[in-house]
Design a protein around this motif. Structure first.
Motif, PDB file in Angstrom:
ATOM      1  N   ALA A 114       1.221   6.898  -6.784  1.00  0.00           N
ATOM      2  CA  ALA A 114       0.009   7.647  -7.139  1.00  0.00           C
ATOM      3  C   ALA A 114       0.179   9.141  -6.891  1.00  0.00           C
ATOM      4  O   ALA A 114      -0.277   9.976  -7.682  1.00  0.00           O
ATOM      5  CB  ALA A 114      -1.181   7.116  -6.347  1.00  0.00           C
ATOM      6  N   THR A 139      -9.902   2.749  -3.758  1.00  0.00           N
ATOM      7  CA  THR A 139      -9.093   2.954  -4.963  1.00  0.00           C
ATOM      8  C   THR A 139      -9.847   2.688  -6.254  1.00  0.00           C
ATOM      9  O   THR A 139      -9.651   3.389  -7.259  1.00  0.00           O
ATOM     10  CB  THR A 139      -7.863   2.027  -4.917  1.00  0.00           C
ATOM     11  OG1 THR A 139      -7.306   2.063  -3.612  1.00  0.00           O
ATOM     12  CG2 THR A 139      -6.831   2.451  -5.936  1.00  0.00           C
ATOM     13  N   MET A 153      -5.508   4.974  -8.247  1.00  0.00           N
ATOM     14  CA  MET A 153      -5.207   5.682  -7.005  1.00  0.00           C
ATOM     15  C   MET A 153      -4.763   7.111  -7.306  1.00  0.00           C
ATOM     16  O   MET A 153      -5.112   8.058  -6.583  1.00  0.00           O
ATOM     17  CB  MET A 153      -4.130   4.943  -6.226  1.00  0.00           C
ATOM     18  CG  MET A 153      -3.758   5.606  -4.901  1.00  0.00           C
ATOM     19  SD  MET A 153      -5.071   5.514  -3.649  1.00  0.00           S
ATOM     20  CE  MET A 153      -4.653   3.918  -2.908  1.00  0.00           C
ATOM     21  N   ILE A 201       0.830  -1.199   0.000  1.00  0.00           N
ATOM     22  CA  ILE A 201       0.000   0.000   0.000  1.00  0.00           C
ATOM     23  C   ILE A 201       0.868   1.255   0.000  1.00  0.00           C
ATOM     24  O   ILE A 201       0.503   2.283  -0.564  1.00  0.00           O
ATOM     25  CB  ILE A 201      -0.986  -0.019   1.195  1.00  0.00           C
ATOM     26  CG1 ILE A 201      -2.237   0.822   0.864  1.00  0.00           C
ATOM     27  CG2 ILE A 201      -0.345   0.447   2.479  1.00  0.00           C
ATOM     28  CD1 ILE A 201      -3.109   0.218  -0.197  1.00  0.00           C
ATOM     29  N   LEU A 234       1.973   1.912  -3.564  1.00  0.00           N
ATOM     30  CA  LEU A 234       0.825   2.371  -4.336  1.00  0.00           C
ATOM     31  C   LEU A 234       0.564   3.857  -4.104  1.00  0.00           C
ATOM     32  O   LEU A 234       0.371   4.633  -5.049  1.00  0.00           O
ATOM     33  CB  LEU A 234      -0.407   1.540  -3.955  1.00  0.00           C
ATOM     34  CG  LEU A 234      -1.734   1.913  -4.611  1.00  0.00           C
ATOM     35  CD1 LEU A 234      -1.635   1.883  -6.133  1.00  0.00           C
ATOM     36  CD2 LEU A 234      -2.835   0.962  -4.138  1.00  0.00           C
ATOM     37  N   HIS A 235       0.561   4.269  -2.845  1.00  0.00           N
ATOM     38  CA  HIS A 235       0.287   5.676  -2.535  1.00  0.00           C
ATOM     39  C   HIS A 235       1.412   6.588  -3.006  1.00  0.00           C
ATOM     40  O   HIS A 235       1.143   7.679  -3.530  1.00  0.00           O
ATOM     41  CB  HIS A 235       0.057   5.844  -1.031  1.00  0.00           C
ATOM     42  CG  HIS A 235      -1.313   5.456  -0.586  1.00  0.00           C
ATOM     43  ND1 HIS A 235      -2.317   6.376  -0.357  1.00  0.00           N
ATOM     44  CD2 HIS A 235      -1.862   4.239  -0.332  1.00  0.00           C
ATOM     45  CE1 HIS A 235      -3.413   5.749   0.035  1.00  0.00           C
ATOM     46  NE2 HIS A 235      -3.164   4.449   0.054  1.00  0.00           N
ATOM     47  N   ILE A 290      -3.992  -0.044 -11.470  1.00  0.00           N
ATOM     48  CA  ILE A 290      -4.288   0.321 -10.093  1.00  0.00           C
ATOM     49  C   ILE A 290      -3.541   1.572  -9.650  1.00  0.00           C
ATOM     50  O   ILE A 290      -4.077   2.400  -8.908  1.00  0.00           O
ATOM     51  CB  ILE A 290      -3.975  -0.873  -9.151  1.00  0.00           C
ATOM     52  CG1 ILE A 290      -4.505  -0.606  -7.743  1.00  0.00           C
ATOM     53  CG2 ILE A 290      -2.491  -1.182  -9.128  1.00  0.00           C
ATOM     54  CD1 ILE A 290      -5.982  -0.703  -7.615  1.00  0.00           C
ATOM     55  N   PHE A 291      -2.300   1.770 -10.116  1.00  0.00           N
ATOM     56  CA  PHE A 291      -1.562   2.978  -9.751  1.00  0.00           C
ATOM     57  C   PHE A 291      -2.269   4.212 -10.306  1.00  0.00           C
ATOM     58  O   PHE A 291      -2.360   5.245  -9.642  1.00  0.00           O
ATOM     59  CB  PHE A 291      -0.124   2.914 -10.273  1.00  0.00           C
ATOM     60  CG  PHE A 291       0.738   1.928  -9.536  1.00  0.00           C
ATOM     61  CD1 PHE A 291       1.319   2.263  -8.325  1.00  0.00           C
ATOM     62  CD2 PHE A 291       0.956   0.660 -10.042  1.00  0.00           C
ATOM     63  CE1 PHE A 291       2.113   1.360  -7.631  1.00  0.00           C
ATOM     64  CE2 PHE A 291       1.746  -0.260  -9.361  1.00  0.00           C
ATOM     65  CZ  PHE A 291       2.320   0.089  -8.152  1.00  0.00           C
TER      66      PHE A 291
END
Length: 378
Positions: free
Chosen positions: A25, A138, A327, A18, A21-22, A323-324
């Protein structure tokens, strides 16, 4: 206000998925700079991690209290403006509350808190603070999910009849069948994860997806959980019947022991004029079904898509996004809100989504506990 928004991160250090990912993003749309934070519980590990990702260590703090104290001493134009809370669930509420009370905007992982009462307290705190608060559901950031939302809002399906959402994973299989492992992992510890594992971690995403795309609210539900072992206190599988407004009914199916499944979030929405179907593992395809016309497939980046969908698309048609990027679209919406710019209310999930999610989670637990009865949501 400077172009780059100063971002602090709480948690997400080491090999945290996670966290990656953040961070990615936040960088994608060039709106943020990671200024500091508390990446790990141990300060020396936080400093080492900051060096690893090339973040200056001067604003890597021992804990949240130290961060707030030091940042508030800085001139307003220099201090961290927004913090992302990426810690285990039980820390979300105290951290988010303290940040709001001290004038910081917040981006919070879900579930926003570990119980509904805390969620309502946090909602009242936000009302006083008048800051921006986003919950990172997300999957609402995918262009084709946003396209579905806008088309439903425009009446493309007519009256909604039924919704069917599922979120299947199999990762807990490697843990749940070993007594020692299932007794030690934090996801199955109510003190750290809250009152629900499966529904609280992934089922709530399916719930949020239903309300986000249809614009309707779940009014009541009936839930049946599976724990697999008598000594396991946390659900690892569940099925929820739902009743929504305007006489809409549906089902939410969620599992962490669906053997072989990876990240199987999917939703189907059926209306009088047609239906939509979307799957997270193939996010660039939105299927529209009809009784009278051939199957239609919508894809990102085309001019036929809505403004909300196109605003969340960074590449020409045929270039897959994932997914990136989803987000990143949430971070983009938050940046607009922090700067006081106009934005679509579908650009990021808000405190209300977080409160609704906790209401849903607690209602599923109560329904199962009372022998699988219907429970009304607030």
């Amino acid at each position: 206000m400077p172009k780059k928004i100063k971002l602090g991160i709480l948690g997400g250090g080491g090999d945290s998925l996670i966290g990656v990912l953040h961070r990615v993003a936040a960088y994608i749309n060039d709106n943020y700079e990671i200024t500091g934070g508390v990446f790990n519980a141990a300060h020396e590990e936080s400093v080492a991690f900051a060096k690893e990702i090339d973040i200056p260590t001067g604003r890597v703090y021992a804990d949240l209290d130290a961060l707030i104290e030091a940042e508030l001493k800085l001139p307003e134009e220099e201090r961290i403006q927004v913090c992302s809370v990426l810690t285990p669930n039980f820390l979300h509420f105290p951290m988010a509350k303290k940040l709001l009370e001290n004038g910081f905007h917040v981006i919070c992982e879900k579930p926003m808190t570990t119980n509904y009462e805390e969620a309502k307290i946090l909602q009242a705190t936000l009302a006083k603070a008048k800051k921006v608060f986003a919950v990172t559901h997300t999957y609402t950031g995918y262009p084709m999910v946003r396209q579905m939302r806008e088309m439903i809002k425009a009446g493309e399906l007519g009256k909604i009849h039924k919704v069917d959402a599922r979120y299947y994973q199999g990762w807990i299989n490697s843990i749940i069948h070993d007594k020692e492992k299932r007794s030690s992992v934090w996801r199955l510890d109510p003190k750290k994860a809250g009152i629900s594992s499966c529904m609280g971690d992934i089922g709530v995403h399916a719930f949020n997806m239903i309300e986000f795309t249809t614009g309707l609210q779940v009014k009541s539900l009936l839930c049946d959980f599976n724990y697999l072992y008598d000594d396991n206190q946390m659900d690892v599988d569940g099925t929820v019947l739902i009743r929504m407004d305007q006489h809409v009914k549906g089902v939410i199916r969620s599992s962490q022991v669906a053997t072989g499944e990876e990240n199987g979030l999917a939703i189907a929405i059926y209306g009088e004029k047609g239906a939509f179907r979307w799957e997270q593992e193939n996010p660039n395809f939105l299927y529209k079904l009809s009784d009278t016309e051939p199957l239609q497939v919508y894809k990102p980046g085309h001019a036929y898509n809505s403004e909300l969908s196109l605003d969340g698309t960074k590449l020409p048609p045929g270039h897959p996004e994932g997914i990136f990027d989803a987000m990143a679209n949430i971070y983009l919406g938050v940046a607009k809100a922090i700067r006081g710019e106009a934005y679509n209310d579908g650009e990021f999930p808000t405190m209300l989504d977080g409160v609704r999610g906790l209401n849903f989670i607690e209602s599923t637990v109560e329904s199962n506990k009372q022998g699988n009865i219907w429970i009304e949501l607030d």
